[in-house]
Design an enzyme around this catalytic site. Structure first.
Site, mmCIF file in Angstrom:
data_model
loop_
_atom_site.group_PDB
_atom_site.id
_atom_site.type_symbol
_atom_site.label_atom_id
_atom_site.label_comp_id
_atom_site.label_asym_id
_atom_site.label_seq_id
_atom_site.Cartn_x
_atom_site.Cartn_y
_atom_site.Cartn_z
ATOM 1 N N ASP A 128 0.820 -1.207 0.000
ATOM 2 C CA ASP A 128 0.000 0.000 0.000
ATOM 3 C C ASP A 128 0.862 1.270 0.000
ATOM 4 O OD1 ASP A 128 0.921 -0.440 2.581
ATOM 5 O OD2 ASP A 128 -1.038 -0.632 3.487
ATOM 6 N N ASN A 160 -8.069 -2.873 14.021
ATOM 7 C CA ASN A 160 -9.432 -3.270 13.653
ATOM 8 C C ASN A 160 -9.428 -4.482 12.706
ATOM 9 O OD1 ASN A 160 -8.515 -2.150 11.298
ATOM 10 N ND2 ASN A 160 -9.927 -0.406 11.293
ATOM 11 N N HIS A 186 -7.544 -4.739 9.966
ATOM 12 C CA HIS A 186 -7.265 -4.450 8.552
ATOM 13 C C HIS A 186 -5.920 -5.026 8.129
ATOM 14 C CE1 HIS A 186 -5.431 -0.305 9.656
ATOM 15 N NE2 HIS A 186 -4.459 -0.960 9.081
ATOM 16 N N GLU A 202 -9.995 -1.870 4.973
ATOM 17 C CA GLU A 202 -10.689 -1.589 6.224
ATOM 18 C C GLU A 202 -11.905 -2.502 6.397
ATOM 19 O OE1 GLU A 202 -9.320 0.231 8.337
ATOM 20 O OE2 GLU A 202 -8.749 2.227 7.629
HETATM 21 C C1 GLP Z 1 -1.002 0.496 8.546
HETATM 22 C C2 GLP Z 1 -0.520 -0.296 7.340
HETATM 23 C C3 GLP Z 1 -0.752 -1.772 7.510
HETATM 24 C C4 GLP Z 1 -0.226 -2.209 8.859
HETATM 25 C C5 GLP Z 1 -0.996 -1.507 9.950
HETATM 26 C C6 GLP Z 1 -0.565 -1.923 11.338
HETATM 27 O O1 GLP Z 1 -2.341 0.811 8.496
HETATM 28 N N1 GLP Z 1 -1.153 0.119 6.126
HETATM 29 O O2 GLP Z 1 -0.109 -2.481 6.457
HETATM 30 O O3 GLP Z 1 -0.352 -3.603 9.001
HETATM 31 O O4 GLP Z 1 -0.751 -0.120 9.799
HETATM 32 O O5 GLP Z 1 0.517 -1.165 11.739
HETATM 33 P P1 GLP Z 1 1.414 -1.485 12.975
HETATM 34 O O6 GLP Z 1 2.274 -2.623 12.594
HETATM 35 O O7 GLP Z 1 2.220 -0.225 13.178
HETATM 36 O O8 GLP Z 1 0.501 -1.776 14.120
#
Ligand code: GLP
Length: 243
Positions: free
Chosen positions: A67, A136, A138, A143
């Protein structure tokens, strides 16, 4: 789904880095799907360490990222392009011409999504997709509530995601409101999936995603239907399930 329980974040990172390095060793010209966020940073640090020791060679590896924020330039230190160069690409012998992310500055969003899906297809698909998971549930920026049959698309970020990611920006107002993400369909087409989760704050979501019903309300739950998934999670993240 194979589940590895790690002691803590460092142990999770090392175990997951082992899976990635096995992939690179078994298929040096593999296509890796990569992720951002705080969860994979320890993995990238470990891979860099092994590269420096001479145990890993990235010269034939191709990468496609999950992404990218819409509207951030490559030079913006919060873009995922910048993140990947900062945390991995500039520290190993990868050919940067074989590292791909959606272009956050593309003028035509639909054309950019189509380009990205075609690119992944032209590479022969993803051999191993690394994923983190949002609070959540995702994955990428898919989402809750998103249809499971989407390829790369542009999404409006949920307030909870903007809230979670604002720690990286000067304020919540500076967090982009839209992002490009591989869709669930794109993710599910990867030959293998490695998902890493750390911390007690995600324990409830781990329970729902991997031990509850498969539902678009918890996007990561779809992974239960993939036939080659490795979940590496630390004890805190697995604290609400019996293993
Ligand atoms: C962002 C990214 C995701 C990632 C998520 C969780 O939203 N787009 O790919 O998995 O954050 O992030 P973290 O690992 O900092 O909890």
């Amino acid at each position: 789904m194979r589940i590895y329980k790690a002691k803590d974040y460092a142990d999770m990172s090392r175990k997951a880095a082992n899976v990635l390095s096995a992939q690179i060793i078994m298929k040096p010209d593999c296509v890796l799907g990569l992720a951002t966020g705080s969860s994979p940073i320890g993995i990238y640090d470990q891979l860099i360490e092994w590269y420096k020791k001479g145990d890993l060679d990235f010269s034939e590896v191709t990468t496609v990222n999950l992404d990218e924020y819409k509207g951030l330039t490559k030079e913006n230190d919060q873009s995922y392009y910048y993140f990947m160069h900062d945390h991995l690409f500039s520290h190993v012998n990868i050919d940067v011409n074989k590292t791909y992310l959606p272009d956050g500055m593309a003028e035509n969003a639909d054309a950019e999504c189509e380009r990205y899906d075609k690119l992944i297809q032209s590479l022969g698909g993803v051999d191993l997709q690394l994923l983190g998971m949002g609070h959540n549930g995702h994955i990428g920026f898919n989402e809750p509530g998103e249809a499971f049959d989407k390829g790369t698309h542009c999404v409006a970020l949920q307030p909870s995601t903007i809230e979670a990611n604002k720690r990286f920006f000067a304020s919540a107002d500076d967090v982009p409101k839209f992002a490009y993400t591989m869709g669930i369909k794109t993710i599910m087409q990867a030959k293998k999936i490695l998902i890493v989760v750390s911390g007690a704050d995600k324990a409830e979501t781990v329970k729902k995603a991997f031990f509850g019903p498969i539902t678009p309300e918890v996007p990561a739950s779809i992974l239960q239907l993939h036939n080659n998934v490795v979940l590496v999670a630390d004890e805190a993240a697995l604290s609400k399930v019996d293993l």
